[in-house]
Design an enzyme around this catalytic site. Structure first.
Site, PDB file in Angstrom:
ATOM      1  N   MET A  76      28.665 -12.940   6.446  1.00 45.40           N
ATOM      2  CA  MET A  76      29.978 -12.603   5.891  1.00 45.40           C
ATOM      3  C   MET A  76      29.832 -12.416   4.393  1.00 45.40           C
ATOM      4  O   MET A  76      29.166 -13.198   3.731  1.00 45.40           O
ATOM      5  CB  MET A  76      30.956 -13.751   6.170  1.00 45.40           C
ATOM      6  N   ASN A  77      30.475 -11.364   3.842  1.00 43.81           N
ATOM      7  CA  ASN A  77      30.621 -11.312   2.391  1.00 43.81           C
ATOM      8  C   ASN A  77      32.094 -11.170   2.019  1.00 43.81           C
ATOM      9  O   ASN A  77      32.874 -12.045   2.411  1.00 43.81           O
ATOM     10  CB  ASN A  77      29.656 -10.319   1.727  1.00 43.81           C
ATOM     11  N   ASP A  78      32.500 -10.139   1.314  1.00 44.81           N
ATOM     12  CA  ASP A  78      33.834 -10.093   0.691  1.00 44.81           C
ATOM     13  C   ASP A  78      34.993 -10.408   1.639  1.00 44.81           C
ATOM     14  O   ASP A  78      35.017  -9.909   2.772  1.00 44.81           O
ATOM     15  CB  ASP A  78      34.131  -8.686   0.167  1.00 44.81           C
ATOM     16  N   SER A 112      34.750  -2.734   2.052  1.00 43.92           N
ATOM     17  CA  SER A 112      35.910  -3.547   1.664  1.00 43.92           C
ATOM     18  C   SER A 112      37.181  -2.741   1.483  1.00 43.92           C
ATOM     19  O   SER A 112      37.149  -1.542   1.202  1.00 43.92           O
ATOM     20  CB  SER A 112      35.591  -4.303   0.376  1.00 43.92           C
ATOM     21  N   ARG A 124      35.045   3.197  -4.010  1.00 48.19           N
ATOM     22  CA  ARG A 124      35.311   2.243  -2.919  1.00 48.19           C
ATOM     23  C   ARG A 124      36.339   1.155  -3.222  1.00 48.19           C
ATOM     24  O   ARG A 124      36.901   1.085  -4.288  1.00 48.19           O
ATOM     25  CB  ARG A 124      34.011   1.588  -2.469  1.00 48.19           C
ATOM     26  N   GLU A 139      33.279  -3.227  -8.637  1.00 48.11           N
ATOM     27  CA  GLU A 139      33.623  -3.331  -7.216  1.00 48.11           C
ATOM     28  C   GLU A 139      34.923  -4.118  -7.052  1.00 48.11           C
ATOM     29  O   GLU A 139      35.355  -4.832  -7.955  1.00 48.11           O
ATOM     30  CB  GLU A 139      32.496  -4.036  -6.449  1.00 48.11           C
TER      31      GLU A 139
HETATM   32  N1  DQQ Z   1      30.680  -5.263  -0.637  1.00 51.12           N
HETATM   33  C1  DQQ Z   1      31.173  -4.211   0.197  1.00 51.12           C
HETATM   34  C2  DQQ Z   1      31.564  -3.103  -0.719  1.00 51.12           C
HETATM   35  C3  DQQ Z   1      31.818  -3.815  -1.996  1.00 51.12           C
HETATM   36  C4  DQQ Z   1      30.748  -4.857  -2.015  1.00 51.12           C
HETATM   37  C5  DQQ Z   1      30.105  -3.835   1.178  1.00 51.12           C
HETATM   38  C6  DQQ Z   1      31.042  -6.018  -2.907  1.00 51.12           C
HETATM   39  O1  DQQ Z   1      32.733  -2.440  -0.249  1.00 51.12           O
HETATM   40  O2  DQQ Z   1      31.783  -2.954  -3.094  1.00 51.12           O
HETATM   41  O3  DQQ Z   1      29.784  -4.919   1.998  1.00 51.12           O
HETATM   42  O4  DQQ Z   1      30.400  -7.180  -2.513  1.00 51.12           O
END
Ligand code: DQQ
Length: 501
Positions: free
Chosen positions: A42-44, A101, A167, A220
């Site tokens: 998991m990230n954002d 994201s 993005r 971002e």
């Molecule tokens: N993570 C997403 C992008 C964003 C980046 C891709 C920031 O949309 O810019 O996983 O952690």
């Protein structure tokens, strides 16, 4: 004995053996209070929105592995921002296009025409970046069943500039101009580009902001929202939040913000373009996004950040799952000695998890530290150089949290894990703080492998992960406890005790 008989015996024996239950969410480093994915990467945080009594947390997720890839939107809902119910992947990668994201909002009056006809004209809309085939575009998805199932809009993409780095759309309704506003980044140009729309499907560019502040990496995950200064509703500023990777003060990724005015078309920074304001002085707080559609009667602006850093996010030493979200934080603006600054504090709901009485950390011996704790420190100015707490374990590992007399707040995780796992991980992180009436207060949320530190009611915040090989189970003062100082804590109950639902 024939081989088949032997096999049958072994199978029977295995079936009869008492099975040791593997309690869900009890993996050694899994936080008990912070949100983590049941499995995989998991990230954002994405698409934070409140609708019909539920907070929705979507998140960047790899459904197939514990490192970044196949990005899709994972999903969970909660009625209190703490106890989350896991739901199936909401938006999967498809046809070579990953779901990067983005955000969500309630289309209350069906301005998109995508809500199902009926007595209730509203539905949920998500705006996300499609990443694939050499470019990034902005896209819509909608849900007519409280977020349980999602349909990608057939007219996607809704914005395509033919760019590779465009993005992270954040959408909100701007009442004074009666239109939707979309905040995006042209990441490698260090620019925020705002768009406006009446129907969420057709967008026109409104204005650009940037370059400004920190530009040492790609921009971002932007966000733009109003907040009152010192709680005065007649004194409002807009906060433009822009994350950056790399180029943050502690190395790698981090969040900066700008404070200014917004008239529905243009954001005007109140500070000089060279001023950089950081949201967090730790190393692990990134890609924040705030909730949409929190009812006016509540009135809070709440955001969540991903507790990691792109320098080592794919190597964090956890198993089955990887990545944690911060405790939802309430935001405010405070007019301080250097200007208007962001303040953050954990949502009040967190206090409902305090269990048992308070425990005081005594002067000259250590105290048992529970796996999760809400700790309050009050430190008066005095004849000392460094004051604060040491969290330690039987493996000889320790992490230090405190203040120096200069004064600055710090988290020192240099000896926090015996085994080395990444060169950019061990470090001492510090941020300037100030004396208020001769004291500094700190609130430390400790949760197995997470530390969130709020100094002076959130004037300075530090977020850091720690990965002990054995649980930190002792807490004591670093050196001498300063005269008149106090440290006490509550254990926090696990939000997963009833469910890894
Ligand atoms: N993570 C997403 C992008 C964003 C980046 C891709 C920031 O949309 O810019 O996983 O952690």
């Amino acid at each position: 004995m024939k081989a088949t008989t032997l096999l049958a015996l072994v199978v029977c024996a295995l079936a009869a053996a008492p099975r040791v239950p593997q309690p869900a969410y009890e993996e050694p480093l899994r936080p008990r209070v912070h949100f983590t994915p049941p499995r995989n990467f998991m990230n954002d945080p994405n698409g934070l929105v409140f609708y019909k009594g539920e907070y929705h947390l979507f998140y960047q997720h790899n459904p197939f592995g514990a490192t970044w890839g196949h990005m899709s939107w994972g999903h969970a809902v909660s009625s209190d921002l703490l106890h989350w119910q896991n739901l199936p992947v909401a938006l999967p990668e498809e046809n070579g296009v990953m779901i990067f994201s983005g955000s969500a909002a309630v289309d209350w009056h069906n301005s998109s025409g995508l809500c199902a006809p009926g007595a209730d004209p509203s539905c949920l809309i998500a705006v996300y970046t499609g990443h694939g085939h050499g470019r990034q575009t902005q896209n819509l998805a909608y849900s007519n069943d409280r977020g349980r199932t999602w349909t990608k809009y057939s007219g996607n993409p809704v914005i395509d500039l033919g760019l590779e780095n465009f993005r992270d759309p954040k959408v909100f309704w701007h009442e004074p101009t009666r239109r939707w506003v979309l905040v995006t980044v042209l990441s490698d140009q260090h620019k925020v580009r705002l768009f406006g729309s009446e129907d969420l499907r057709t967008w026109k560019a409104l204005s650009d902001f940037g370059p400004a502040g920190a530009t040492g990496g790609v921009w971002e995950c932007p966000d733009l929202f109003p907040l009152s200064v010192d709680g005065d509703p007649t004194d409002v500023r807009w906060v433009l939040d822009v994350d950056i990777n790399p180029g943050a003060p502690q190395g790698g990724s981090g969040g900066q913000y700008f404070v200014g005015r917004f008239d529905g078309t243009t954001f005007v920074n109140e500070n000089s373009p060279g001023t950089t304001l950081w949201a967090d002085a730790g190393k692990d707080f990134y890609a924040t996004i705030s909730f949409s559609d929190i009812p006016e009667a509540d009135g809070r602006r709440i955001w969540i950040g991903w507790i990691s850093n792109w320098q080592y996010a794919n190597q964090e030493p956890t198993e089955i799952w990887r990545g944690a979200q911060s405790i939802p934080r309430v935001l405010g603006l405070l007019r301080g000695p250097e200007g208007i600054r962001l303040v953050q504090s954990p949502v009040a709901e967190l206090e409902t998890l305090r269990t048992g009485g308070t425990v005081t950390v005594p002067q000259s011996r250590s105290e048992v530290l529970p796996p999760s704790a809400d700790i309050q420190l009050d430190i008066p100015r005095g004849q000392w150089r460094e004051a604060g707490l040491r969290f330690s374990n039987s493996a000889g590992e320790e992490v230090l949290v405190g203040v120096t007399s200069s004064p600055e707040a710090f988290v020192d995780r240099r000896r926090s894990r015996r085994e080395s796992w990444h060169a950019e991980y061990p470090a001492r992180h510090a941020g300037e703080v100030r004396w208020i009436d001769g004291r500094i207060t700190m609130r430390v949320l400790f949760d197995r492998s997470v530390l969130e530190v709020f100094v002076n009611d959130g004037e300075r915040v530090m977020t850091d992960r720690v990965y002990p090989v054995a649980p930190y189970d002792r807490v004591e003062w670093i050196g001498q406890m300063p005269d008149g100082a106090r440290a006490r804590f509550w254990e926090l109950a696990s939000v997963w005790t009833q469910a890894a639902r």
